[in-house]
Design a protein around this motif. Sequence first.
Motif, mmCIF file in Angstrom:
data_model
loop_
_atom_site.group_PDB
_atom_site.id
_atom_site.type_symbol
_atom_site.label_atom_id
_atom_site.label_comp_id
_atom_site.label_asym_id
_atom_site.label_seq_id
_atom_site.Cartn_x
_atom_site.Cartn_y
_atom_site.Cartn_z
ATOM 1 N N ARG A 48 -25.015 24.465 -14.683
ATOM 2 C CA ARG A 48 -23.892 23.770 -15.301
ATOM 3 C C ARG A 48 -22.621 23.966 -14.474
ATOM 4 O O ARG A 48 -22.334 25.052 -13.979
ATOM 5 C CB ARG A 48 -23.693 24.300 -16.722
ATOM 6 C CG ARG A 48 -22.717 23.473 -17.558
ATOM 7 C CD ARG A 48 -22.854 23.809 -19.022
ATOM 8 N NE ARG A 48 -24.177 23.402 -19.509
ATOM 9 C CZ ARG A 48 -24.706 23.834 -20.647
ATOM 10 N NH1 ARG A 48 -24.051 24.691 -21.396
ATOM 11 N NH2 ARG A 48 -25.895 23.401 -21.022
ATOM 12 N N ILE A 101 -16.853 22.840 -16.471
ATOM 13 C CA ILE A 101 -17.190 22.425 -17.835
ATOM 14 C C ILE A 101 -17.245 23.637 -18.752
ATOM 15 O O ILE A 101 -16.751 23.608 -19.881
ATOM 16 C CB ILE A 101 -18.529 21.654 -17.845
ATOM 17 C CG1 ILE A 101 -18.390 20.334 -17.078
ATOM 18 C CG2 ILE A 101 -18.997 21.400 -19.281
ATOM 19 C CD1 ILE A 101 -19.684 19.549 -16.946
ATOM 20 N N THR A 102 -17.860 24.707 -18.258
ATOM 21 C CA THR A 102 -17.925 25.942 -19.050
ATOM 22 C C THR A 102 -16.526 26.459 -19.366
ATOM 23 O O THR A 102 -16.228 26.845 -20.511
ATOM 24 C CB THR A 102 -18.725 27.017 -18.297
ATOM 25 O OG1 THR A 102 -20.048 26.529 -18.046
ATOM 26 C CG2 THR A 102 -18.802 28.304 -19.103
ATOM 27 N N LYS A 103 -15.648 26.455 -18.372
ATOM 28 C CA LYS A 103 -14.274 26.912 -18.585
ATOM 29 C C LYS A 103 -13.561 26.038 -19.604
ATOM 30 O O LYS A 103 -12.851 26.541 -20.501
ATOM 31 C CB LYS A 103 -13.506 26.914 -17.265
ATOM 32 C CG LYS A 103 -12.053 27.380 -17.404
ATOM 33 C CD LYS A 103 -11.332 27.368 -16.057
ATOM 34 C CE LYS A 103 -9.874 27.822 -16.227
ATOM 35 N NZ LYS A 103 -9.132 27.783 -14.946
ATOM 36 N N ALA A 158 -14.914 24.254 -22.024
ATOM 37 C CA ALA A 158 -15.481 24.532 -23.346
ATOM 38 C C ALA A 158 -14.924 25.827 -23.912
ATOM 39 O O ALA A 158 -14.589 25.905 -25.104
ATOM 40 C CB ALA A 158 -17.005 24.588 -23.265
ATOM 41 N N GLN A 159 -14.812 26.836 -23.088
ATOM 42 C CA GLN A 159 -14.250 28.109 -23.546
ATOM 43 C C GLN A 159 -12.802 27.939 -23.991
ATOM 44 O O GLN A 159 -12.388 28.481 -25.023
ATOM 45 C CB GLN A 159 -14.349 29.150 -22.420
ATOM 46 C CG GLN A 159 -15.773 29.584 -22.104
ATOM 47 C CD GLN A 159 -15.871 30.426 -20.844
ATOM 48 O OE1 GLN A 159 -14.951 30.445 -20.017
ATOM 49 N NE2 GLN A 159 -16.990 31.112 -20.673
ATOM 50 N N GLU A 202 -22.232 16.366 -21.006
ATOM 51 C CA GLU A 202 -22.618 17.750 -20.769
ATOM 52 C C GLU A 202 -21.734 18.724 -21.541
ATOM 53 O O GLU A 202 -22.181 19.798 -21.957
ATOM 54 C CB GLU A 202 -22.548 18.046 -19.268
ATOM 55 C CG GLU A 202 -23.152 19.376 -18.848
ATOM 56 C CD GLU A 202 -24.679 19.396 -18.919
ATOM 57 O OE1 GLU A 202 -25.247 20.500 -18.953
ATOM 58 O OE2 GLU A 202 -25.286 18.301 -18.951
ATOM 59 N N LEU A 203 -20.493 18.353 -21.759
ATOM 60 C CA LEU A 203 -19.550 19.230 -22.452
ATOM 61 C C LEU A 203 -20.016 19.565 -23.865
ATOM 62 O O LEU A 203 -19.741 20.663 -24.367
ATOM 63 C CB LEU A 203 -18.174 18.569 -22.490
ATOM 64 C CG LEU A 203 -17.061 19.321 -23.217
ATOM 65 C CD1 LEU A 203 -16.784 20.671 -22.563
ATOM 66 C CD2 LEU A 203 -15.785 18.471 -23.277
ATOM 67 N N LYS A 232 -22.984 20.265 -25.041
ATOM 68 C CA LYS A 232 -23.876 21.441 -25.042
ATOM 69 C C LYS A 232 -23.089 22.727 -24.820
ATOM 70 O O LYS A 232 -23.359 23.751 -25.466
ATOM 71 C CB LYS A 232 -24.963 21.265 -23.970
ATOM 72 C CG LYS A 232 -25.956 20.165 -24.289
ATOM 73 C CD LYS A 232 -27.099 20.106 -23.286
ATOM 74 C CE LYS A 232 -26.677 19.483 -21.992
ATOM 75 N NZ LYS A 232 -27.813 19.294 -21.059
ATOM 76 N N SER A 233 -22.115 22.685 -23.928
ATOM 77 C CA SER A 233 -21.303 23.875 -23.685
ATOM 78 C C SER A 233 -20.467 24.239 -24.908
ATOM 79 O O SER A 233 -20.298 25.425 -25.227
ATOM 80 C CB SER A 233 -20.377 23.644 -22.478
ATOM 81 O OG SER A 233 -21.123 23.567 -21.275
ATOM 82 N N GLN A 275 -22.652 25.990 -27.495
ATOM 83 C CA GLN A 275 -22.919 27.379 -27.108
ATOM 84 C C GLN A 275 -21.689 28.260 -27.292
ATOM 85 O O GLN A 275 -21.780 29.381 -27.809
ATOM 86 C CB GLN A 275 -23.387 27.439 -25.653
ATOM 87 C CG GLN A 275 -23.850 28.832 -25.222
ATOM 88 C CD GLN A 275 -24.986 29.338 -26.080
ATOM 89 O OE1 GLN A 275 -26.030 28.694 -26.187
ATOM 90 N NE2 GLN A 275 -24.789 30.489 -26.724
ATOM 91 N N GLU A 276 -20.524 27.751 -26.891
ATOM 92 C CA GLU A 276 -19.310 28.553 -27.029
ATOM 93 C C GLU A 276 -18.927 28.742 -28.494
ATOM 94 O O GLU A 276 -18.365 29.786 -28.860
ATOM 95 C CB GLU A 276 -18.156 27.908 -26.257
ATOM 96 C CG GLU A 276 -18.327 27.896 -24.744
ATOM 97 C CD GLU A 276 -18.512 29.292 -24.150
ATOM 98 O OE1 GLU A 276 -17.946 30.264 -24.702
ATOM 99 O OE2 GLU A 276 -19.211 29.406 -23.128
#
Length: 371
Positions: free
Chosen positions: A2, A6-8, A10-11, A36-37, A39-40, A43-44
């Motif tokens: 990923r 995107i992870t950042k 989402a966080q 994709e966001l 799914k992140s 999870q977050e």
Amino acid sequence: MRDPRITKLAQNLINYSAELQKGEKILIEAYGEDIELVKSLIQEAYNAGGIPFVSVKNNEYLRVLLTNCTEEQIKMFASFEAARMQEMDAYIGIRASSNINELSSVPSEKMKIYSEFFEHPVHHEIRVNKTKWCVIRYPNDSMSQLAGMPTDEFEDLYFQVCNLDYSKMSLAMDNLIKIMNATDKVRIISPATDLTFSIKDLPAIKCEGKRNIPDGEVYTAPVKDSVNGYISYNVPAVYQGTTFENIRLEFKDGKIIAATSNNTEKINKIFDTDEGARYVGEFSLGVNPYIFYPIKDTLFDEKICGSFHFTPGSCYEECNNGNKSAIHWDLVNVQRADYGGGEIWFDDRLIRKDGLFVIDELICLNPENLK
């Protein structure tokens, strides 16, 4: 693997924007496919101890649905969604439509039904006032095309804008809040614009990444009947699937008494939605240091550095000037020199000229100080 950007994002959305706490329910609503966001975010939300719910929608289906809808049908539709929204503590809305003009062929009377009996009760009355909410766009080929950029270059700009240090921006906004809260009379001068109104006793609210991403504005509202003069907006506006350009509004005692554009007939139908649609519910200054040019997307365009927006329609509950409407239409004017320049005066004191703040207390909000 990923994309770490995107992870950042989402966080930031879960922990900073929504401030999701253990046991809180959050609705993640996405317009578009293969985001994709989403799914992140799920999870977050779990990582924060929250309870995520997901809804995926499609404007193409919505267009077909609305074309022959009835008021009773939309009210029933709204009742289902309103019940779900009432259960939520937080909301993140992702907009990734592949065609901004998808709803343009829906008859005006059907869009009025949808605005009045679905969007207003579900979103303006419940989501805006009862949840910790944030709305965000998501980069795709359509947005890149509107921005006039290759997709990968637009994605770079998008993540630069959306992963900005909004906590730093928040601190820089405090002086503007103080000044606006002490202001009575506002005058705005730009090419084909000379507008006066009062913001006395109406609170200034900073938008520092809590409600929109991208963000970067400080807003209040005019005293409802105080707006006089005329304004010409120099940023195209997409509303209900139609692109409006060369919008000019004339005000008398708060009310829009004349409205013209490239589609004068349709814009007046929008302003005739209800009584409040011809009054203004928001006045806001845009300060995002990475957004300089419009891309026909309101969430970006209303944050343009050196811009302001003056919004026909409903006010926000946090800054209640008494105007209620099914419409809330953020129309943008850029005052930088490359757009013809302009001035904003607070109580006969020049605050901003050609898009840059000119008093010492507000220099911190100019773009070089926010990056």
